[in-house]
Write an enzyme that holds these catalytic residues in place. Sequence first.
Site, short mmCIF file in Angstrom:
data_model
loop_
_atom_site.label_atom_id
_atom_site.label_comp_id
_atom_site.label_asym_id
_atom_site.label_seq_id
_atom_site.Cartn_x
_atom_site.Cartn_y
_atom_site.Cartn_z
N GLU A 47 0.90 -1.10 0.08
CA GLU A 47 0.03 -0.05 0.01
C GLU A 47 0.70 1.30 0.01
O GLU A 47 2.14 1.36 0.43
CB GLU A 47 -1.13 0.19 1.30
N ALA A 58 1.37 2.38 4.11
CA ALA A 58 2.03 1.34 4.84
C ALA A 58 1.93 0.22 4.18
O ALA A 58 1.62 0.18 2.99
CB ALA A 58 1.13 1.35 6.15
N THR A 113 1.29 -6.43 -9.31
CA THR A 113 1.91 -6.97 -10.70
C THR A 113 0.37 -7.66 -11.19
O THR A 113 -0.06 -8.40 -10.36
CB THR A 113 3.12 -7.90 -10.59
N GLN A 162 28.85 -1.06 -19.39
CA GLN A 162 30.15 -0.22 -19.48
C GLN A 162 30.75 -1.01 -20.66
O GLN A 162 31.62 -0.30 -21.41
CB GLN A 162 31.02 -0.43 -18.24
N GLU A 220 9.70 -8.25 -3.89
CA GLU A 220 9.74 -9.70 -3.00
C GLU A 220 10.44 -9.76 -1.70
O GLU A 220 11.03 -10.39 -1.16
CB GLU A 220 10.42 -10.68 -4.10
#
Length: 468
Positions: free
Chosen positions: A217, A220, A249, A427, A454
């Site tokens: 959320e 929180a 998701t 790079q 996760e």
Amino acid sequence: MLPVNAVELRARKAAALPLQAGTDRANPRPAVDRVSRAGLQRPQRGPGPPRARQPAAPAARPRGQPAAPAGDRGPARLHPLETESAALVGFELNERQRDLQQQAREFAHGVLRPAGRALDRAFDPGTFRRVLKALIRAGYTSMPVPPEFGGMGWDNLTVAIVLEELAAGSAGLASALAASFHAASVLLIAGTEAQRRQFLPLLSDSSGGLAAMAITEHEAGGSDILALATRSRRESHGYTLSGTKCFVTNAGFAAFYVVLATEDPRLARAGLGAFLVPPDAPGVSVVRFEDTMGMRPSPVGELRLENVRLPFSSLIGEPGSAYPATLQTLDRGRAFYGAIAVGLARAAYETALEFARKRQQFGVAIFRHQAIAFTLADMATEIDAARLLVWRACWLMDRGEDYTKEASMAKLYASETAVRVTTDVLQILGKSGYSRDETVEMFVRDANALRIMEGTNHIQRIVIATQL
Ligand SMILES: Cc1cc2nc3c(=O)[nH]c(=O)nc-3n(C[C@H](O)[C@H](O)[C@H](O)COP(=O)(O)OP(=O)(O)OC[C@H]3O[C@@H](n4cnc5c(N)ncnc54)[C@H](O)[C@@H]3O)c2cc1C
């Protein structure tokens, strides 16, 4: 709070039911056949995860020496496991895992890589749905779902092997699958038989395919799950949910949501419930999609719940079982997100290796400059180490052993590896890496999401530290 003390750890262990997916032997729709039928091109084999060597021919028996009795042939098996993870003892995949790995590699190369690139540029719902249909047909949306609920029933190690390949094609699309497996996991851990029968088949159904888990959320309910504010009210008809979830998701594409809500935040874990929410229930809406830096091929949105009335049967498990089920789901997901990080890092590394062998500077391929070769050597080493951590965590899961620490180690190390590798790859490619015409900048953006998703990597370190 996440587990930072011994009480929490004991609660985790007490709740640690082994999530043992069945085998898919009885499944009449093997992914291999279905992907083969799709007629995908076979790409050249590049560097990648180990494949089993053909067993060496047995040494010729010296003349006159009797053959060993049947029972003496071959080493004794120390762990005669049902699960295919037993093969990990020799770091060799079995034939079926190799087939699935190869099929996933071809699918990733032929379908996910071009679609993922296009969706990263501009998310198009039609393209996403077309890819989703292909994922469903191949069985990838239901990999860990047992066959009795219409899934493929692959064990966790096999799921991780396949997820690595899919993520090498598109980490964003692979993360849509892993997020969906969360919702399935909560049902498998704590759901009733009726709930599993009603919802799990949706993951292999051509009109479904994905689920979503809504915890986070705005205010929180990020790292501190018990601080979430979405409320559940128990009433005569069942439950009423109100609140807003963000960064969900698969929002807008999920066949069902698993939503975490609290009856009263003061009740802490006892007040937490996990609810099955149909996307078309009155009061459910996806109000916006997040404009994320990476993982753009997966839809990530804000889910609003306005007095959503649900039957009593929508509560997963018993009151109070949501918290341990969620922690166990997150543990399991960490190994899968580790596999995604390995696939992403590998795709970036392979791009750099090919480039370094071709790109000439100062009269030689840049691979011949030691600084570049050593960077690639470090990448190859770290990717292999990350993969082994992922496989160990999955191996423990498949054996029904405690895997909390190992899954966090796998997620932590693999995602940090993905960030290091993709940054170094940028790079090595010089200006080409910095161009949005190349995929490398997408790899960098995707990798950084994996340090947050996760459970952030700070949280992984807390989980690991509590078990030292
Ligand atoms: C691409 C993407 C997809 C996502 N998909 C989903 C989804 O499907 N469902 C869902 O519910 N959520 C999803 N999330 C949200 C994700 O799970 C959260 O972002 C994550 O758990 C962290 O929460 P937060 O962002 O609110 O950070 P916060 O918890 O606010 O943390 C902010 C910072 O403080 C650090 N921190 C917090 N607590 C501690 C501590 N005790 N010690 C040290 N450091 C600490 C964190 O590591 C972080 O660096 C997704 C996120 C992303 C980026």
